[in-house]
Design an enzyme around this catalytic site. Sequence first.
Site, PDB file in Angstrom:
ATOM      1  N   GLY A  40     -57.914  -5.860 -36.064  1.00 30.47           N
ATOM      2  CA  GLY A  40     -56.829  -6.717 -36.546  1.00 30.47           C
ATOM      3  C   GLY A  40     -56.426  -7.617 -35.391  1.00 30.47           C
ATOM      4  O   GLY A  40     -56.325  -7.154 -34.245  1.00 30.47           O
ATOM      5  N   LYS A  41     -56.214  -8.886 -35.705  1.00 28.31           N
ATOM      6  CA  LYS A  41     -55.974  -9.841 -34.603  1.00 28.31           C
ATOM      7  C   LYS A  41     -54.727  -9.483 -33.802  1.00 28.31           C
ATOM      8  O   LYS A  41     -54.720  -9.558 -32.571  1.00 28.31           O
ATOM      9  CB  LYS A  41     -55.881 -11.258 -35.159  1.00 28.31           C
ATOM     10  CG  LYS A  41     -57.222 -11.712 -35.724  1.00 28.31           C
ATOM     11  CD  LYS A  41     -57.246 -13.139 -36.147  1.00 28.31           C
ATOM     12  CE  LYS A  41     -58.503 -13.455 -36.956  1.00 28.31           C
ATOM     13  NZ  LYS A  41     -59.754 -13.296 -36.236  1.00 28.31           N
ATOM     14  N   GLY A  42     -53.669  -9.074 -34.496  1.00 30.51           N
ATOM     15  CA  GLY A  42     -52.445  -8.724 -33.791  1.00 30.51           C
ATOM     16  C   GLY A  42     -52.658  -7.540 -32.869  1.00 30.51           C
ATOM     17  O   GLY A  42     -52.281  -7.573 -31.689  1.00 30.51           O
ATOM     18  N   THR A 222     -59.348 -23.012 -27.732  1.00 29.59           N
ATOM     19  CA  THR A 222     -60.524 -22.274 -27.260  1.00 29.59           C
ATOM     20  C   THR A 222     -61.748 -22.850 -27.979  1.00 29.59           C
ATOM     21  O   THR A 222     -61.732 -23.059 -29.191  1.00 29.59           O
ATOM     22  CB  THR A 222     -60.378 -20.760 -27.505  1.00 29.59           C
ATOM     23  OG1 THR A 222     -60.045 -20.537 -28.879  1.00 29.59           O
ATOM     24  CG2 THR A 222     -59.277 -20.177 -26.630  1.00 29.59           C
ATOM     25  N   GLY A 224     -65.148 -21.674 -27.528  1.00 25.69           N
ATOM     26  CA  GLY A 224     -66.323 -20.814 -27.364  1.00 25.69           C
ATOM     27  C   GLY A 224     -67.057 -21.117 -26.067  1.00 25.69           C
ATOM     28  O   GLY A 224     -66.460 -21.130 -24.987  1.00 25.69           O
ATOM     29  N   THR A 250     -67.007 -10.737 -31.442  1.00 32.47           N
ATOM     30  CA  THR A 250     -65.860 -10.418 -32.302  1.00 32.47           C
ATOM     31  C   THR A 250     -64.657 -10.011 -31.444  1.00 32.47           C
ATOM     32  O   THR A 250     -64.777  -9.137 -30.595  1.00 32.47           O
ATOM     33  CB  THR A 250     -66.192  -9.245 -33.263  1.00 32.47           C
ATOM     34  OG1 THR A 250     -67.561  -9.295 -33.599  1.00 32.47           O
ATOM     35  CG2 THR A 250     -65.332  -9.302 -34.505  1.00 32.47           C
ATOM     36  N   ASP A 254     -59.068 -12.928 -29.461  1.00 32.13           N
ATOM     37  CA  ASP A 254     -57.928 -12.009 -29.308  1.00 32.13           C
ATOM     38  C   ASP A 254     -57.802 -11.584 -27.847  1.00 32.13           C
ATOM     39  O   ASP A 254     -56.693 -11.481 -27.315  1.00 32.13           O
ATOM     40  CB  ASP A 254     -58.117 -10.770 -30.192  1.00 32.13           C
ATOM     41  CG  ASP A 254     -58.206 -11.144 -31.649  1.00 32.13           C
ATOM     42  OD1 ASP A 254     -57.632 -12.180 -32.037  1.00 32.13           O
ATOM     43  OD2 ASP A 254     -58.862 -10.423 -32.415  1.00 32.13           O
ATOM     44  N   SER A 293     -63.074  -3.072 -27.058  1.00 32.97           N
ATOM     45  CA  SER A 293     -63.799  -3.868 -26.045  1.00 32.97           C
ATOM     46  C   SER A 293     -62.853  -4.534 -25.033  1.00 32.97           C
ATOM     47  O   SER A 293     -63.314  -5.208 -24.108  1.00 32.97           O
ATOM     48  CB  SER A 293     -64.655  -4.942 -26.730  1.00 32.97           C
ATOM     49  OG  SER A 293     -63.830  -5.968 -27.248  1.00 32.97           O
TER      50      SER A 293
END
Length: 309
Positions: A40-42, A222, A224, A250, A254, A293
């Site tokens: 989840g991004k948050g 951003t 990449g 992935t 974040d 990660s």
Amino acid sequence: MKKRIMVFGSFVVDLMGRGPHLPVPGETVKGTFFKMGPGGKGFNQGVAAHKAGGDVTMITKLGKDTFANIAVDAMKELNMDTSHLLWSEEHGTGVALIEVDDTTGQNAIMVIPSACNDIFDEEVDNLEGILDDSDYLLTQLETNMSSIEKIVDMAYRKNKIIIMNTAPFQPVEDELLRKINIVTPNEVEAELLTGVKVVDQTSASEAADHFFQKGVKSVVITMGGKGAFVSDGNKEMIIPPFKVEVLDTTGAGDAFNGGFVAALAEGKDIFEASIFASAVAALSVQKMGTTPSMPTREEVDAFLEQQNK
Ligand code: RIB
């Protein structure tokens, strides 16, 4: 003194499968690897900021189901405060279906935020005390828009520094944008929000002008492999990406946002913070998964030293 950060956003369980290529519509691809874990991004951003040394209060909403344990266990393992978690009576914990291409590391994601798509106004109102104790608010667009508008408005009225990562893309009202101090879209979201195709510094600068016209104070786009465009309206630059072996992109955005807010909270300016954030992202793409990660502060410091930064 280190300042305090509230991260308001989604938790979902990531169901990640890797395979030789991403399936096209109608295709079934035989995969090579499966992993389930926190995401989840948050939550990814909250954990990234916490592990990078930030003093983080994580606000997210869970269902009363076994998937919620994945969030609670991860937070306890990291010594994060679980007492402000919100709990849904109606919905389950969110999930994301993530496909990763074994060859390129690229991904495709479908996220179903469930509990996080139904954060009530009263629940946001109850966060007032925590917000009073925070200096920074970091949020994204993965919870219901009404909750984002409410928490941003509350933070704005309290003169907090508000960072909004515009992922995943949803249209954003001007009334919301004008309250944001720093907006951090990726190049695709920047194009969707401004109509400017972002491919280089010139186009990023043009897109940034659209945000400035809406009242945003600083812009970080951003891009990449092209790095990050950073502008405070007076000074702008491209922060080049660190060259590393990519295993899984992935959650890289974040990692960047979490690292960025942690660095700001230590007193770095947006340019220095973007270098630190790029290092956090570069370390995250070398590992599999999203929340798991995120690098530790020691790893980030060692990496920056090795890169002579
Ligand atoms: O940014 C990556 C995240 O997006 C994943 O963890 C997944 O949960 C989706 O929300």
